[in-house]
Design a protein around this motif. Structure first.
Motif, mmCIF file in Angstrom:
data_model
loop_
_atom_site.group_PDB
_atom_site.id
_atom_site.type_symbol
_atom_site.label_atom_id
_atom_site.label_comp_id
_atom_site.label_asym_id
_atom_site.label_seq_id
_atom_site.Cartn_x
_atom_site.Cartn_y
_atom_site.Cartn_z
ATOM 1 N N LYS A 193 -62.100 -16.017 -10.618
ATOM 2 C CA LYS A 193 -63.315 -15.566 -10.873
ATOM 3 C C LYS A 193 -64.356 -14.879 -9.890
ATOM 4 O O LYS A 193 -65.024 -14.103 -9.857
ATOM 5 C CB LYS A 193 -64.498 -16.344 -11.652
ATOM 6 C CG LYS A 193 -63.970 -17.094 -12.876
ATOM 7 C CD LYS A 193 -63.873 -16.052 -14.141
ATOM 8 C CE LYS A 193 -63.415 -16.729 -15.360
ATOM 9 N NZ LYS A 193 -63.199 -15.628 -16.405
ATOM 10 N N PHE A 194 -63.650 -15.275 -8.588
ATOM 11 C CA PHE A 194 -64.382 -14.804 -7.327
ATOM 12 C C PHE A 194 -63.402 -13.770 -6.684
ATOM 13 O O PHE A 194 -62.177 -14.077 -6.838
ATOM 14 C CB PHE A 194 -64.627 -15.953 -6.328
ATOM 15 C CG PHE A 194 -65.731 -16.864 -7.042
ATOM 16 C CD1 PHE A 194 -67.011 -16.715 -6.766
ATOM 17 C CD2 PHE A 194 -65.335 -17.934 -7.781
ATOM 18 C CE1 PHE A 194 -67.956 -17.412 -7.448
ATOM 19 C CE2 PHE A 194 -66.242 -18.790 -8.345
ATOM 20 C CZ PHE A 194 -67.614 -18.537 -8.293
ATOM 21 N N ALA A 195 -63.937 -12.796 -6.081
ATOM 22 C CA ALA A 195 -63.036 -11.777 -5.046
ATOM 23 C C ALA A 195 -63.702 -11.661 -3.812
ATOM 24 O O ALA A 195 -64.971 -11.822 -3.589
ATOM 25 C CB ALA A 195 -63.064 -10.608 -5.800
ATOM 26 N N GLU A 196 -62.704 -11.421 -2.828
ATOM 27 C CA GLU A 196 -63.204 -11.094 -1.475
ATOM 28 C C GLU A 196 -63.837 -9.910 -1.505
ATOM 29 O O GLU A 196 -63.733 -9.174 -2.236
ATOM 30 C CB GLU A 196 -61.831 -11.006 -0.443
ATOM 31 C CG GLU A 196 -61.246 -12.215 -0.414
ATOM 32 C CD GLU A 196 -59.838 -12.330 0.682
ATOM 33 O OE1 GLU A 196 -59.816 -11.089 1.371
ATOM 34 O OE2 GLU A 196 -59.064 -13.136 0.764
ATOM 35 N N GLY A 197 -64.987 -10.078 -0.651
ATOM 36 C CA GLY A 197 -65.946 -8.532 -0.310
ATOM 37 C C GLY A 197 -67.043 -8.939 -1.385
ATOM 38 O O GLY A 197 -68.146 -8.359 -1.239
ATOM 39 N N GLU A 198 -67.143 -9.913 -2.533
ATOM 40 C CA GLU A 198 -68.093 -10.055 -3.142
ATOM 41 C C GLU A 198 -69.310 -10.776 -2.476
ATOM 42 O O GLU A 198 -69.183 -11.635 -1.556
ATOM 43 C CB GLU A 198 -67.887 -10.737 -4.589
ATOM 44 C CG GLU A 198 -67.004 -10.041 -5.181
ATOM 45 C CD GLU A 198 -66.753 -10.995 -6.663
ATOM 46 O OE1 GLU A 198 -66.310 -10.488 -7.519
ATOM 47 O OE2 GLU A 198 -66.788 -12.088 -6.470
ATOM 48 N N LEU B 60 -70.091 -20.767 4.861
ATOM 49 C CA LEU B 60 -70.082 -21.841 4.209
ATOM 50 C C LEU B 60 -68.654 -21.921 3.525
ATOM 51 O O LEU B 60 -67.928 -20.735 3.219
ATOM 52 C CB LEU B 60 -71.094 -21.470 3.068
ATOM 53 C CG LEU B 60 -71.242 -22.415 1.706
ATOM 54 C CD1 LEU B 60 -71.455 -23.733 2.240
ATOM 55 C CD2 LEU B 60 -71.948 -21.867 0.524
ATOM 56 N N THR B 61 -68.079 -22.936 3.246
ATOM 57 C CA THR B 61 -66.773 -23.378 2.495
ATOM 58 C C THR B 61 -66.952 -24.054 1.283
ATOM 59 O O THR B 61 -67.688 -25.258 1.488
ATOM 60 C CB THR B 61 -65.756 -23.839 3.606
ATOM 61 O OG1 THR B 61 -65.681 -22.839 4.785
ATOM 62 C CG2 THR B 61 -64.368 -23.828 2.851
ATOM 63 N N LEU B 62 -66.450 -23.510 0.107
ATOM 64 C CA LEU B 62 -66.404 -24.110 -0.965
ATOM 65 C C LEU B 62 -65.237 -24.333 -1.579
ATOM 66 O O LEU B 62 -64.456 -23.359 -1.785
ATOM 67 C CB LEU B 62 -67.442 -23.680 -2.178
ATOM 68 C CG LEU B 62 -68.911 -23.427 -1.507
ATOM 69 C CD1 LEU B 62 -69.734 -22.546 -2.836
ATOM 70 C CD2 LEU B 62 -69.440 -24.877 -1.673
ATOM 71 N N THR B 63 -64.796 -25.614 -2.141
ATOM 72 C CA THR B 63 -63.591 -25.844 -2.868
ATOM 73 C C THR B 63 -63.808 -25.858 -4.368
ATOM 74 O O THR B 63 -65.026 -26.546 -4.650
ATOM 75 C CB THR B 63 -62.949 -26.973 -2.163
ATOM 76 O OG1 THR B 63 -62.440 -26.922 -0.971
ATOM 77 C CG2 THR B 63 -61.472 -27.118 -3.157
ATOM 78 N N ILE B 64 -63.205 -24.966 -5.114
ATOM 79 C CA ILE B 64 -63.440 -24.986 -6.510
ATOM 80 C C ILE B 64 -62.430 -25.633 -7.194
ATOM 81 O O ILE B 64 -61.372 -25.244 -7.410
ATOM 82 C CB ILE B 64 -63.728 -23.307 -7.099
ATOM 83 C CG1 ILE B 64 -64.820 -22.548 -6.217
ATOM 84 C CG2 ILE B 64 -63.841 -23.259 -8.467
ATOM 85 C CD1 ILE B 64 -65.956 -23.022 -6.241
ATOM 86 N N ALA B 65 -62.977 -26.526 -8.142
ATOM 87 C CA ALA B 65 -61.849 -27.475 -8.941
ATOM 88 C C ALA B 65 -62.007 -27.376 -10.217
ATOM 89 O O ALA B 65 -61.279 -27.668 -11.020
ATOM 90 C CB ALA B 65 -62.114 -28.992 -8.457
ATOM 91 N N ASN B 66 -63.034 -26.616 -10.619
ATOM 92 C CA ASN B 66 -63.418 -26.250 -12.052
ATOM 93 C C ASN B 66 -62.559 -25.137 -12.665
ATOM 94 O O ASN B 66 -62.601 -23.884 -12.072
ATOM 95 C CB ASN B 66 -64.806 -25.665 -12.094
ATOM 96 C CG ASN B 66 -65.418 -25.656 -13.692
ATOM 97 O OD1 ASN B 66 -64.379 -25.455 -14.457
ATOM 98 N ND2 ASN B 66 -66.551 -25.293 -13.765
ATOM 99 N N PRO B 67 -61.511 -25.419 -13.487
ATOM 100 C CA PRO B 67 -60.628 -24.516 -13.823
ATOM 101 C C PRO B 67 -61.366 -23.153 -14.554
ATOM 102 O O PRO B 67 -60.676 -22.128 -14.473
ATOM 103 C CB PRO B 67 -59.627 -25.274 -15.247
ATOM 104 C CG PRO B 67 -60.162 -26.521 -14.648
ATOM 105 C CD PRO B 67 -61.346 -26.749 -13.959
ATOM 106 N N ALA B 68 -62.549 -23.119 -15.005
ATOM 107 C CA ALA B 68 -63.089 -22.240 -15.713
ATOM 108 C C ALA B 68 -63.558 -21.159 -14.681
ATOM 109 O O ALA B 68 -63.715 -19.952 -15.052
ATOM 110 C CB ALA B 68 -64.263 -22.765 -16.579
#
Length: 79
Positions: A64-69, A52-60
């Motif tokens: 907030k995400f890290a590899e391995g989570e 799954l690939t998601l692009t996050i455009a929400n500045p908030a």
């Protein structure tokens, strides 16, 4: 349906704050204990492969995400 996915890579874009999160279904190359004590085993058994690939455009959410989570992804049908 519920899937368990792990972030394998976070892609950053030059000149943009957006981030692209790359997920893969949980799995373990070395295998799982026979007694099923590793929860990932249950997910890998019935969904052994997925991306799954998601692009996050929400500045908030930037940073907030890290590899391995690992995350549960719930799929609910809508109208």
């Amino acid at each position: 349906m519920r899937a368990k996915m792990q972030i394998t890579h976070i892609e950053k874009f030059e000149g943009s704050p957006n981030e692209r999160l790359h997920f893969t279904a949980v799995s373990k190359i070395s295998g799982y204990p026979a007694d099923g004590s590793d929860e990932d085993n249950s997910y890998a058994k019935f969904s052994p492969q997925g991306n799954l690939t998601l692009t996050i455009a929400n500045p908030a959410l930037h940073g907030k995400f890290a590899e391995g989570e690992k995350y549960y992804l719930d799929f609910t049908k809508t109208d």
